[in-house]
Design a protein around this motif. Structure first.
Motif, PDB file in Angstrom:
ATOM      1  N   GLN A   1       0.837  -1.176   0.000  1.00  0.00           N
ATOM      2  CA  GLN A   1       0.000   0.000   0.000  1.00  0.00           C
ATOM      3  C   GLN A   1       0.883   1.241   0.000  1.00  0.00           C
ATOM      4  OE1 GLN A   1      -2.884  -0.096   3.114  1.00  0.00           O
ATOM      5  NE2 GLN A   1      -4.045   1.639   2.323  1.00  0.00           N
ATOM      6  N   VAL A   2       0.383   2.323  -0.594  1.00  0.00           N
ATOM      7  CA  VAL A   2       1.158   3.556  -0.668  1.00  0.00           C
ATOM      8  C   VAL A   2       0.219   4.736  -0.448  1.00  0.00           C
ATOM      9  CG1 VAL A   2       0.904   3.704  -3.185  1.00  0.00           C
ATOM     10  CG2 VAL A   2       2.813   4.852  -2.054  1.00  0.00           C
ATOM     11  N   GLN A   3       0.702   5.726   0.245  1.00  0.00           N
ATOM     12  CA  GLN A   3      -0.049   6.963   0.459  1.00  0.00           C
ATOM     13  C   GLN A   3       0.645   8.091  -0.288  1.00  0.00           C
ATOM     14  OE1 GLN A   3      -0.205   7.144   4.780  1.00  0.00           O
ATOM     15  NE2 GLN A   3      -2.278   6.292   4.758  1.00  0.00           N
ATOM     16  N   LEU A   4      -0.148   8.922  -0.938  1.00  0.00           N
ATOM     17  CA  LEU A   4       0.388   9.962  -1.818  1.00  0.00           C
ATOM     18  C   LEU A   4      -0.059  11.340  -1.345  1.00  0.00           C
ATOM     19  CD1 LEU A   4      -0.566   8.145  -5.140  1.00  0.00           C
ATOM     20  CD2 LEU A   4       1.675   8.144  -4.034  1.00  0.00           C
ATOM     21  N   VAL A   5       0.859  12.287  -1.385  1.00  0.00           N
ATOM     22  CA  VAL A   5       0.551  13.673  -1.009  1.00  0.00           C
ATOM     23  C   VAL A   5       1.124  14.608  -2.074  1.00  0.00           C
ATOM     24  CG1 VAL A   5       0.823  15.495   0.695  1.00  0.00           C
ATOM     25  CG2 VAL A   5       0.579  13.114   1.439  1.00  0.00           C
ATOM     26  N   GLU A   6       0.233  15.405  -2.685  1.00  0.00           N
ATOM     27  CA  GLU A   6       0.660  16.354  -3.699  1.00  0.00           C
ATOM     28  C   GLU A   6       0.979  17.713  -3.076  1.00  0.00           C
ATOM     29  OE1 GLU A   6      -2.827  13.950  -5.545  1.00  0.00           O
ATOM     30  OE2 GLU A   6      -2.333  14.935  -3.640  1.00  0.00           O
ATOM     31  N   SER A   7       1.841  18.454  -3.742  1.00  0.00           N
ATOM     32  CA  SER A   7       2.157  19.811  -3.317  1.00  0.00           C
ATOM     33  C   SER A   7       2.617  20.617  -4.527  1.00  0.00           C
ATOM     34  CB  SER A   7       3.254  19.809  -2.241  1.00  0.00           C
ATOM     35  OG  SER A   7       4.440  19.233  -2.746  1.00  0.00           O
ATOM     36  N   GLY A   8       2.664  21.931  -4.358  1.00  0.00           N
ATOM     37  CA  GLY A   8       3.211  22.786  -5.405  1.00  0.00           C
ATOM     38  C   GLY A   8       2.211  23.532  -6.243  1.00  0.00           C
ATOM     39  N   GLY A   9       0.925  23.304  -6.004  1.00  0.00           N
ATOM     40  CA  GLY A   9      -0.071  24.020  -6.781  1.00  0.00           C
ATOM     41  C   GLY A   9      -0.100  25.498  -6.418  1.00  0.00           C
ATOM     42  N   GLY A  10      -0.842  26.260  -7.207  1.00  0.00           N
ATOM     43  CA  GLY A  10      -0.953  27.683  -6.936  1.00  0.00           C
ATOM     44  C   GLY A  10      -1.551  28.431  -8.094  1.00  0.00           C
ATOM     45  N   LEU A  11      -1.410  29.746  -8.038  1.00  0.00           N
ATOM     46  CA  LEU A  11      -1.934  30.644  -9.069  1.00  0.00           C
ATOM     47  C   LEU A  11      -0.778  31.156  -9.908  1.00  0.00           C
ATOM     48  CD1 LEU A  11      -4.208  32.407 -10.298  1.00  0.00           C
ATOM     49  CD2 LEU A  11      -3.712  34.073  -8.479  1.00  0.00           C
ATOM     50  N   VAL A  12      -0.928  31.080 -11.214  1.00  0.00           N
ATOM     51  CA  VAL A  12       0.124  31.539 -12.121  1.00  0.00           C
ATOM     52  C   VAL A  12      -0.527  32.165 -13.342  1.00  0.00           C
ATOM     53  CG1 VAL A  12       0.280  29.320 -13.308  1.00  0.00           C
ATOM     54  CG2 VAL A  12       2.272  30.837 -13.259  1.00  0.00           C
ATOM     55  N   CYS A  22       4.760  14.993  -5.864  1.00  0.00           N
ATOM     56  CA  CYS A  22       3.949  13.972  -5.211  1.00  0.00           C
ATOM     57  C   CYS A  22       4.903  13.124  -4.387  1.00  0.00           C
ATOM     58  CB  CYS A  22       3.220  13.128  -6.256  1.00  0.00           C
ATOM     59  SG  CYS A  22       2.277  11.756  -5.576  1.00  0.00           S
ATOM     60  N   THR A  23       4.674  13.115  -3.090  1.00  0.00           N
ATOM     61  CA  THR A  23       5.531  12.356  -2.180  1.00  0.00           C
ATOM     62  C   THR A  23       4.765  11.151  -1.666  1.00  0.00           C
ATOM     63  OG1 THR A  23       6.680  14.365  -1.516  1.00  0.00           O
ATOM     64  CG2 THR A  23       6.907  12.455  -0.082  1.00  0.00           C
ATOM     65  N   ALA A  24       5.418  10.012  -1.697  1.00  0.00           N
ATOM     66  CA  ALA A  24       4.766   8.767  -1.305  1.00  0.00           C
ATOM     67  C   ALA A  24       5.361   8.219  -0.019  1.00  0.00           C
ATOM     68  CB  ALA A  24       4.916   7.734  -2.413  1.00  0.00           C
ATOM     69  N   SER A  25       4.522   7.575   0.746  1.00  0.00           N
ATOM     70  CA  SER A  25       4.981   6.860   1.928  1.00  0.00           C
ATOM     71  C   SER A  25       4.979   5.381   1.614  1.00  0.00           C
ATOM     72  CB  SER A  25       4.075   7.150   3.121  1.00  0.00           C
ATOM     73  OG  SER A  25       2.763   6.687   2.853  1.00  0.00           O
ATOM     74  N   GLY A  26       5.777   4.625   2.321  1.00  0.00           N
ATOM     75  CA  GLY A  26       5.822   3.195   2.094  1.00  0.00           C
ATOM     76  C   GLY A  26       7.054   2.767   1.337  1.00  0.00           C
ATOM     77  N   ARG A  27       7.441   1.536   1.536  1.00  0.00           N
ATOM     78  CA  ARG A  27       8.669   1.016   0.951  1.00  0.00           C
ATOM     79  C   ARG A  27       8.478   0.474  -0.449  1.00  0.00           C
ATOM     80  NH1 ARG A  27      11.287  -2.343   6.058  1.00  0.00           N
ATOM     81  NH2 ARG A  27      11.373  -0.585   7.515  1.00  0.00           N
ATOM     82  N   THR A  28       7.222   0.460  -0.925  1.00  0.00           N
ATOM     83  CA  THR A  28       6.950  -0.171  -2.218  1.00  0.00           C
ATOM     84  C   THR A  28       6.744   0.833  -3.330  1.00  0.00           C
ATOM     85  OG1 THR A  28       4.591  -0.246  -1.700  1.00  0.00           O
ATOM     86  CG2 THR A  28       5.917  -2.168  -1.091  1.00  0.00           C
ATOM     87  N   ALA A  75      14.523   6.851  -4.949  1.00  0.00           N
ATOM     88  CA  ALA A  75      15.276   6.929  -3.696  1.00  0.00           C
ATOM     89  C   ALA A  75      14.622   7.900  -2.716  1.00  0.00           C
ATOM     90  CB  ALA A  75      16.707   7.356  -3.975  1.00  0.00           C
ATOM     91  N   LYS A  76      13.936   8.897  -3.247  1.00  0.00           N
ATOM     92  CA  LYS A  76      13.272   9.896  -2.404  1.00  0.00           C
ATOM     93  C   LYS A  76      11.760   9.700  -2.351  1.00  0.00           C
ATOM     94  CE  LYS A  76      16.740  13.479  -3.287  1.00  0.00           C
ATOM     95  NZ  LYS A  76      16.984  14.854  -3.802  1.00  0.00           N
ATOM     96  N   ASN A  77      11.260   8.677  -3.055  1.00  0.00           N
ATOM     97  CA  ASN A  77       9.808   8.416  -3.078  1.00  0.00           C
ATOM     98  C   ASN A  77       9.025   9.624  -3.596  1.00  0.00           C
ATOM     99  OD1 ASN A  77      10.325   5.891  -2.029  1.00  0.00           O
ATOM    100  ND2 ASN A  77       8.851   6.059  -0.357  1.00  0.00           N
ATOM    101  N   THR A  78       9.531  10.241  -4.631  1.00  0.00           N
ATOM    102  CA  THR A  78       8.854  11.418  -5.164  1.00  0.00           C
ATOM    103  C   THR A  78       8.707  11.350  -6.683  1.00  0.00           C
ATOM    104  OG1 THR A  78      10.927  12.650  -5.387  1.00  0.00           O
ATOM    105  CG2 THR A  78       9.684  12.940  -3.335  1.00  0.00           C
ATOM    106  N   VAL A  79       7.672  11.986  -7.161  1.00  0.00           N
ATOM    107  CA  VAL A  79       7.514  12.252  -8.585  1.00  0.00           C
ATOM    108  C   VAL A  79       7.245  13.746  -8.734  1.00  0.00           C
ATOM    109  CG1 VAL A  79       6.664   9.975  -9.216  1.00  0.00           C
ATOM    110  CG2 VAL A  79       5.052  11.746  -8.560  1.00  0.00           C
ATOM    111  N   ASP A  80       7.717  14.299  -9.811  1.00  0.00           N
ATOM    112  CA  ASP A  80       7.530  15.712 -10.085  1.00  0.00           C
ATOM    113  C   ASP A  80       6.841  15.897 -11.430  1.00  0.00           C
ATOM    114  OD1 ASP A  80      10.732  16.601  -8.650  1.00  0.00           O
ATOM    115  OD2 ASP A  80       8.733  16.609  -7.750  1.00  0.00           O
ATOM    116  N   LEU A  81       6.109  16.986 -11.532  1.00  0.00           N
ATOM    117  CA  LEU A  81       5.488  17.370 -12.791  1.00  0.00           C
ATOM    118  C   LEU A  81       5.868  18.816 -13.062  1.00  0.00           C
ATOM    119  CD1 LEU A  81       3.651  16.706 -15.176  1.00  0.00           C
ATOM    120  CD2 LEU A  81       1.719  17.516 -13.804  1.00  0.00           C
ATOM    121  N   GLN A  82       6.762  19.021 -14.012  1.00  0.00           N
ATOM    122  CA  GLN A  82       7.151  20.360 -14.419  1.00  0.00           C
ATOM    123  C   GLN A  82       6.197  20.829 -15.501  1.00  0.00           C
ATOM    124  OE1 GLN A  82       9.604  22.456 -13.210  1.00  0.00           O
ATOM    125  NE2 GLN A  82       8.691  23.976 -14.581  1.00  0.00           N
TER     126      GLN A  82
END
Length: 123
Positions: A1-12, A22-28, A75-82
């Motif tokens: 199982q994995v938990q996901l938390v997004e960040s970085g949104g805003g007004l542009v 998107c940062t994930a918890s869990g070893r998988t 390695a950091k359990n993250t995905v980014d969307l540029q």
């Protein structure tokens, strides 16, 4: 199982850039393909982009191809969307999701979802 938390949104402003994470918890984390979906008010949730478990393959919706770039760091359990050259029609809540295959572009193929982050692009 994995938990996901997004960040970085805003007004542009239109033409500007944002970087979502998107940062994930869990070893998988590395066992899952990850996708970004978005949902604008009154519209269905739509596929934006996805990335394979290793990060070697990506898929982009035609509407964002050439403007958005997805990457991951297992390695950091993250995905980014540029997101570059943003348009008002990119305004939506953006969700990251984890599933079994990066080639899937429908919501039913992704089992785990974050809570979403708002992106607003003004004209």
């Amino acid at each position: 199982q994995v938990q996901l938390v997004e960040s970085g949104g805003g007004l542009v402003q239109a033409g500007g850039s944002l970087r979502l994470s998107c940062t994930a918890s869990g070893r998988t984390f590395g066992s899952y393909a990850i996708a970004w979906f978005r949902q604008a008010p009154g519209k269905e949730r739509e596929f934006v982009t996805s990335i394979s478990r290793t990060g070697s393959s990506t898929v982009y919706a035609d509407s964002v191809k050439g403007r958005f770039t997805m990457s991951r760091d297992n390695a950091k359990n993250t995905v980014d969307l540029q997101m570059n050259s943003l348009k008002p029609e990119d305004t939506a809540v953006y969700y990251c999701a984890a599933g079994g295959g990066y080639y899937y572009t429908t919501t039913d193929q992704y089992n785990y979802w974050g809570q979403g982050t708002q992106v607003t692009v003004s004209s």
